[in-house]
Design a protein around this motif. Structure first.
Motif, mmCIF file in Angstrom:
data_model
loop_
_atom_site.group_PDB
_atom_site.id
_atom_site.type_symbol
_atom_site.label_atom_id
_atom_site.label_comp_id
_atom_site.label_asym_id
_atom_site.label_seq_id
_atom_site.Cartn_x
_atom_site.Cartn_y
_atom_site.Cartn_z
ATOM 1 N N LEU A 198 1.442 -1.512 -0.178
ATOM 2 C CA LEU A 198 -0.114 0.110 -0.105
ATOM 3 C C LEU A 198 1.115 1.006 0.073
ATOM 4 O O LEU A 198 0.349 2.376 -0.693
ATOM 5 N N VAL A 199 2.147 1.336 0.466
ATOM 6 C CA VAL A 199 2.959 2.281 0.951
ATOM 7 C C VAL A 199 3.246 2.847 -0.174
ATOM 8 O O VAL A 199 3.223 3.422 -1.415
ATOM 9 N N LYS A 200 3.842 0.924 -1.002
ATOM 10 C CA LYS A 200 4.260 1.097 -2.425
ATOM 11 C C LYS A 200 3.611 2.302 -3.834
ATOM 12 O O LYS A 200 3.087 3.343 -4.761
ATOM 13 N N GLU A 201 2.502 2.418 -3.920
ATOM 14 C CA GLU A 201 1.302 2.760 -4.509
ATOM 15 C C GLU A 201 0.834 3.969 -3.948
ATOM 16 O O GLU A 201 1.031 4.851 -4.821
ATOM 17 N N LEU A 202 1.143 4.250 -2.911
ATOM 18 C CA LEU A 202 0.476 5.745 -2.637
ATOM 19 C C LEU A 202 2.117 6.376 -3.055
ATOM 20 O O LEU A 202 2.445 8.169 -3.127
ATOM 21 N N GLU A 203 3.364 5.881 -2.623
ATOM 22 C CA GLU A 203 4.547 6.147 -3.162
ATOM 23 C C GLU A 203 4.328 7.276 -5.186
ATOM 24 O O GLU A 203 4.824 8.090 -5.499
ATOM 25 N N MET A 204 4.263 5.623 -5.234
ATOM 26 C CA MET A 204 3.464 6.123 -6.680
ATOM 27 C C MET A 204 2.430 6.758 -6.749
ATOM 28 O O MET A 204 3.514 7.569 -8.170
ATOM 29 N N GLN A 205 1.693 7.651 -6.660
ATOM 30 C CA GLN A 205 0.804 7.991 -6.245
ATOM 31 C C GLN A 205 1.427 10.084 -6.629
ATOM 32 O O GLN A 205 1.273 10.984 -6.912
ATOM 33 N N ILE A 206 2.191 9.901 -4.834
ATOM 34 C CA ILE A 206 3.389 11.021 -5.206
ATOM 35 C C ILE A 206 4.190 11.692 -6.316
ATOM 36 O O ILE A 206 4.137 12.170 -6.769
ATOM 37 N N ASN A 207 5.186 10.277 -6.726
ATOM 38 C CA ASN A 207 5.991 10.767 -8.324
ATOM 39 C C ASN A 207 4.984 10.996 -9.298
ATOM 40 O O ASN A 207 5.772 12.375 -9.998
ATOM 41 N N GLU A 208 3.472 11.281 -8.873
ATOM 42 C CA GLU A 208 2.869 10.785 -10.441
ATOM 43 C C GLU A 208 2.997 12.386 -10.204
ATOM 44 O O GLU A 208 2.886 12.907 -11.095
ATOM 45 N N LYS A 209 2.353 12.703 -8.980
ATOM 46 C CA LYS A 209 1.946 14.023 -9.297
ATOM 47 C C LYS A 209 2.647 15.599 -8.876
ATOM 48 O O LYS A 209 3.270 16.263 -9.018
ATOM 49 N N TRP A 210 4.303 14.832 -8.413
ATOM 50 C CA TRP A 210 5.448 15.379 -8.207
ATOM 51 C C TRP A 210 5.745 16.222 -9.975
ATOM 52 O O TRP A 210 6.215 17.323 -10.342
ATOM 53 N N ALA A 211 5.495 14.860 -10.694
ATOM 54 C CA ALA A 211 5.777 15.343 -11.749
ATOM 55 C C ALA A 211 4.671 16.064 -12.620
ATOM 56 O O ALA A 211 5.238 16.675 -13.865
ATOM 57 N N VAL A 212 3.759 15.978 -11.954
ATOM 58 C CA VAL A 212 2.496 17.215 -12.733
ATOM 59 C C VAL A 212 2.825 18.934 -12.077
ATOM 60 O O VAL A 212 3.261 19.066 -12.431
ATOM 61 N N LEU A 213 3.307 18.503 -10.489
ATOM 62 C CA LEU A 213 3.160 20.006 -10.005
ATOM 63 C C LEU A 213 4.702 20.755 -10.937
ATOM 64 O O LEU A 213 4.932 21.499 -10.974
#
Length: 104
Positions: free
Chosen positions: A47-62
């Protein structure tokens, strides 16, 4: 059978919710609770890995975002995901002796 866990929607896992002091539960019940808790804990790293992937995606957009308000919203979303990760790791490290206080 009594329910010893409640679903935490924010974290996406069931967490212990015990009504009495741990020592008040019979050994068999303690064993059942601990077995279920170990099953839940086993899923936390994924679950943590999934959330980290979401963070990385949002960072790219940011990083590409030029609108200040949208940047602020993305930052808030990233912060919330990071907070969830922190809370999940806390639960992951919870001692096997579950407390009698409700965890919500």
């Amino acid at each position: 059978m009594e329910t010893y866990f409640v679903h935490d929607k924010r974290l996406g896992i069931d967490i212990p919710s015990l009504n009495w002091d741990w020592t008040c539960y019979p050994a068999e019940t303690q064993s059942e609770i601990l077995f279920r808790w170990e099953e839940i804990k086993g899923g936390i790293p994924d679950l943590v890995k999934e959330l980290e992937m979401q963070i990385n995606e949002k960072w790219a957009v940011l990083n590409a975002e030029e609108d200040f308000e949208k940047s602020c919203l993305l930052n808030d979303e990233i912060s919330e995901l990071a907070s969830c990760i922190n809370d999940l790791w806390i639960w992951f490290r919870i001692n096997e002796e579950l407390s009698s206080k409700p965890h919500r």
